[in-house]
Design an enzyme around this catalytic site. Sequence first.
Site, PDB file in Angstrom:
ATOM      1  N   ASN A   9      26.781  43.196  32.320  1.00 53.55           N
ATOM      2  CA  ASN A   9      28.222  43.776  32.405  1.00 53.55           C
ATOM      3  C   ASN A   9      28.582  43.896  30.721  1.00 53.55           C
ATOM      4  O   ASN A   9      28.475  42.764  30.060  1.00 53.55           O
ATOM      5  CB  ASN A   9      29.027  42.968  33.465  1.00 53.55           C
ATOM      6  CG  ASN A   9      30.347  43.330  33.406  1.00 53.55           C
ATOM      7  OD1 ASN A   9      31.083  43.781  32.268  1.00 53.55           O
ATOM      8  ND2 ASN A   9      30.897  43.511  34.513  1.00 53.55           N
ATOM      9  N   HIS A  12      33.353  43.831  28.125  1.00 55.28           N
ATOM     10  CA  HIS A  12      33.951  43.109  27.151  1.00 55.28           C
ATOM     11  C   HIS A  12      33.767  43.571  25.808  1.00 55.28           C
ATOM     12  O   HIS A  12      34.252  43.295  24.785  1.00 55.28           O
ATOM     13  CB  HIS A  12      33.885  41.765  27.146  1.00 55.28           C
ATOM     14  CG  HIS A  12      34.521  41.047  28.494  1.00 55.28           C
ATOM     15  ND1 HIS A  12      35.798  41.430  28.875  1.00 55.28           N
ATOM     16  CD2 HIS A  12      33.998  40.576  29.616  1.00 55.28           C
ATOM     17  CE1 HIS A  12      36.229  40.852  30.064  1.00 55.28           C
ATOM     18  NE2 HIS A  12      35.080  40.527  30.652  1.00 55.28           N
ATOM     19  N   HIS A  45      32.925  47.929  34.768  1.00 57.73           N
ATOM     20  CA  HIS A  45      34.157  48.104  35.716  1.00 57.73           C
ATOM     21  C   HIS A  45      35.312  48.893  35.147  1.00 57.73           C
ATOM     22  O   HIS A  45      35.921  48.647  34.222  1.00 57.73           O
ATOM     23  CB  HIS A  45      34.771  46.467  35.967  1.00 57.73           C
ATOM     24  CG  HIS A  45      35.694  46.282  37.144  1.00 57.73           C
ATOM     25  ND1 HIS A  45      36.074  44.911  37.564  1.00 57.73           N
ATOM     26  CD2 HIS A  45      36.381  46.978  37.643  1.00 57.73           C
ATOM     27  CE1 HIS A  45      36.995  45.159  38.233  1.00 57.73           C
ATOM     28  NE2 HIS A  45      37.054  46.313  38.618  1.00 57.73           N
ATOM     29  N   ARG A  47      38.703  49.695  35.701  1.00 56.67           N
ATOM     30  CA  ARG A  47      39.627  49.066  36.281  1.00 56.67           C
ATOM     31  C   ARG A  47      40.888  49.963  36.617  1.00 56.67           C
ATOM     32  O   ARG A  47      40.856  50.761  35.653  1.00 56.67           O
ATOM     33  CB  ARG A  47      40.197  47.636  35.529  1.00 56.67           C
ATOM     34  CG  ARG A  47      39.049  46.507  35.664  1.00 56.67           C
ATOM     35  CD  ARG A  47      39.668  45.292  34.703  1.00 56.67           C
ATOM     36  NE  ARG A  47      40.756  44.915  35.715  1.00 56.67           N
ATOM     37  CZ  ARG A  47      40.554  43.674  36.471  1.00 56.67           C
ATOM     38  NH1 ARG A  47      39.600  43.121  36.459  1.00 56.67           N
ATOM     39  NH2 ARG A  47      41.712  43.525  37.238  1.00 56.67           N
ATOM     40  N   ARG A  51      41.934  48.385  31.209  1.00 55.95           N
ATOM     41  CA  ARG A  51      42.161  47.615  30.147  1.00 55.95           C
ATOM     42  C   ARG A  51      41.049  47.693  29.280  1.00 55.95           C
ATOM     43  O   ARG A  51      41.048  47.019  28.250  1.00 55.95           O
ATOM     44  CB  ARG A  51      42.568  46.436  30.644  1.00 55.95           C
ATOM     45  CG  ARG A  51      41.503  45.612  31.459  1.00 55.95           C
ATOM     46  CD  ARG A  51      41.815  44.093  31.356  1.00 55.95           C
ATOM     47  NE  ARG A  51      42.730  43.933  32.678  1.00 55.95           N
ATOM     48  CZ  ARG A  51      42.838  42.830  33.546  1.00 55.95           C
ATOM     49  NH1 ARG A  51      42.152  41.771  33.175  1.00 55.95           N
ATOM     50  NH2 ARG A  51      43.774  42.787  34.406  1.00 55.95           N
ATOM     51  N   GLU A  72      31.195  48.952  38.883  1.00 57.41           N
ATOM     52  CA  GLU A  72      32.159  48.118  39.515  1.00 57.41           C
ATOM     53  C   GLU A  72      33.610  48.703  39.993  1.00 57.41           C
ATOM     54  O   GLU A  72      33.933  49.205  39.023  1.00 57.41           O
ATOM     55  CB  GLU A  72      32.469  46.764  38.942  1.00 57.41           C
ATOM     56  CG  GLU A  72      31.612  45.437  39.108  1.00 57.41           C
ATOM     57  CD  GLU A  72      31.971  44.361  38.614  1.00 57.41           C
ATOM     58  OE1 GLU A  72      33.185  44.048  38.454  1.00 57.41           O
ATOM     59  OE2 GLU A  72      31.250  43.775  37.854  1.00 57.41           O
ATOM     60  N   THR A 103      37.971  39.277  38.147  1.00 53.66           N
ATOM     61  CA  THR A 103      37.996  39.400  39.370  1.00 53.66           C
ATOM     62  C   THR A 103      38.170  37.989  40.071  1.00 53.66           C
ATOM     63  O   THR A 103      37.078  37.247  39.739  1.00 53.66           O
ATOM     64  CB  THR A 103      36.760  40.160  39.790  1.00 53.66           C
ATOM     65  OG1 THR A 103      36.392  41.275  39.104  1.00 53.66           O
ATOM     66  CG2 THR A 103      36.729  40.673  41.259  1.00 53.66           C
ATOM     67  N   GLU A 153      26.785  41.298  46.870  1.00 55.07           N
ATOM     68  CA  GLU A 153      26.808  40.347  45.862  1.00 55.07           C
ATOM     69  C   GLU A 153      27.687  39.129  45.851  1.00 55.07           C
ATOM     70  O   GLU A 153      28.728  39.221  46.361  1.00 55.07           O
ATOM     71  CB  GLU A 153      27.444  41.227  44.531  1.00 55.07           C
ATOM     72  CG  GLU A 153      27.247  40.374  43.319  1.00 55.07           C
ATOM     73  CD  GLU A 153      27.648  41.077  41.937  1.00 55.07           C
ATOM     74  OE1 GLU A 153      27.648  42.277  41.988  1.00 55.07           O
ATOM     75  OE2 GLU A 153      28.287  40.239  41.068  1.00 55.07           O
ATOM     76  N   HIS A 193      28.999  36.306  38.598  1.00 55.40           N
ATOM     77  CA  HIS A 193      30.638  35.810  38.066  1.00 55.40           C
ATOM     78  C   HIS A 193      30.458  34.371  37.509  1.00 55.40           C
ATOM     79  O   HIS A 193      30.009  33.485  38.273  1.00 55.40           O
ATOM     80  CB  HIS A 193      31.484  36.014  39.232  1.00 55.40           C
ATOM     81  CG  HIS A 193      33.041  36.035  38.612  1.00 55.40           C
ATOM     82  ND1 HIS A 193      33.372  37.190  38.199  1.00 55.40           N
ATOM     83  CD2 HIS A 193      33.691  35.252  38.356  1.00 55.40           C
ATOM     84  CE1 HIS A 193      34.560  37.085  37.881  1.00 55.40           C
ATOM     85  NE2 HIS A 193      34.837  35.844  37.611  1.00 55.40           N
TER      86      HIS A 193
HETATM   87  N1  PXP Z   1      29.717  40.549  39.080  1.00 56.07           N
HETATM   88  C1  PXP Z   1      30.997  41.044  39.500  1.00 56.07           C
HETATM   89  C2  PXP Z   1      31.177  41.931  40.913  1.00 56.07           C
HETATM   90  C3  PXP Z   1      31.991  40.915  38.870  1.00 56.07           C
HETATM   91  O1  PXP Z   1      33.000  41.393  39.247  1.00 56.07           O
HETATM   92  C4  PXP Z   1      31.800  40.551  37.531  1.00 56.07           C
HETATM   93  C5  PXP Z   1      33.015  40.332  36.468  1.00 56.07           C
HETATM   94  O2  PXP Z   1      33.314  41.741  36.192  1.00 56.07           O
HETATM   95  C6  PXP Z   1      30.730  40.162  37.081  1.00 56.07           C
HETATM   96  C7  PXP Z   1      29.589  40.041  38.032  1.00 56.07           C
HETATM   97  C8  PXP Z   1      30.319  39.549  35.878  1.00 56.07           C
HETATM   98  O3  PXP Z   1      31.075  38.203  35.760  1.00 56.07           O
HETATM   99  P1  PXP Z   1      30.911  37.311  34.230  1.00 56.07           P
HETATM  100  O4  PXP Z   1      31.778  38.523  33.184  1.00 56.07           O
HETATM  101  O5  PXP Z   1      31.771  36.279  34.611  1.00 56.07           O
HETATM  102  O6  PXP Z   1      29.548  37.301  34.106  1.00 56.07           O
END
Ligand code: PXP
Length: 240
Positions: A9, A12, A45, A47, A51, A72, A103, A153, A193
Amino acid sequence: MKRKLLGVNIDHVATLRQVRGTSYPDPVFAARLCESSGADSIVAHLREDRRHIQDRDMFAIKKAIGIRFNMEMSIAKDIVEVALRLRPHQATLVPEKRKELTTEGGLDVIGQFRRLKKTVERLKKAGIEVSLFIEPDIAHIKTAEEIGANIIELHTGRYADAHTKREMKSELRRIIKASEYAFNRGLVVNAGHGLHYENVRPIAEIPEINELNIGHSIISYAVLYGLKKAVRDMRRLLAT
Ligand code: PXP
């Protein structure tokens, strides 16, 4: 055991860019780096408050990568419209609250049953595979199946946030039980997550899990372990 897939992901990377309104760091470049380093899919994602990742990023990432793109998303109308135009390989439906930092918790599959079912049908009809982000709970898995998802997931946030070893073990057991149940029902089971370099192994050892989606810890690791080269390269520029 089958090799676990890794979805990275890159939200960030865009967070860093958005806080300064610069053109760097570019999430598209980051996506390509992840691909060339062994990621099996890219996750982003979009959003509702935009953001971090922007609409243009989504379209550019899809074009730039050769691996699967997992969008996402919430089930808000305008976001679903973007997904239908973008046609990512996969859409992962997540709950979204404006004020949350990230999330918080899985989808309310029971309360949002009708809206989720309708959205899943629309996305699938457009050729998009759909995954539901849910708590590792048997009732939620059954409902996800009734909604029409073939992929789930499992939310690992409670495991990752556990304060004691005992709590962590009990959350891990919940994830193992949920993975076995869902896998035996024929669902593709992913998880994610809050996973990081110190807590990922027990989750990676669950044979029924197909793919782990990890973001924040990988980007954080990259910031720290890339810092040496970043300072050295700047130092070199100052010397010339
Ligand atoms: N999976 C989902 C569905 C999420 O919403 C997120 C956060 O955007 C992640 C995985 C990744 O989480 P993390 O950034 O804590 O590794």
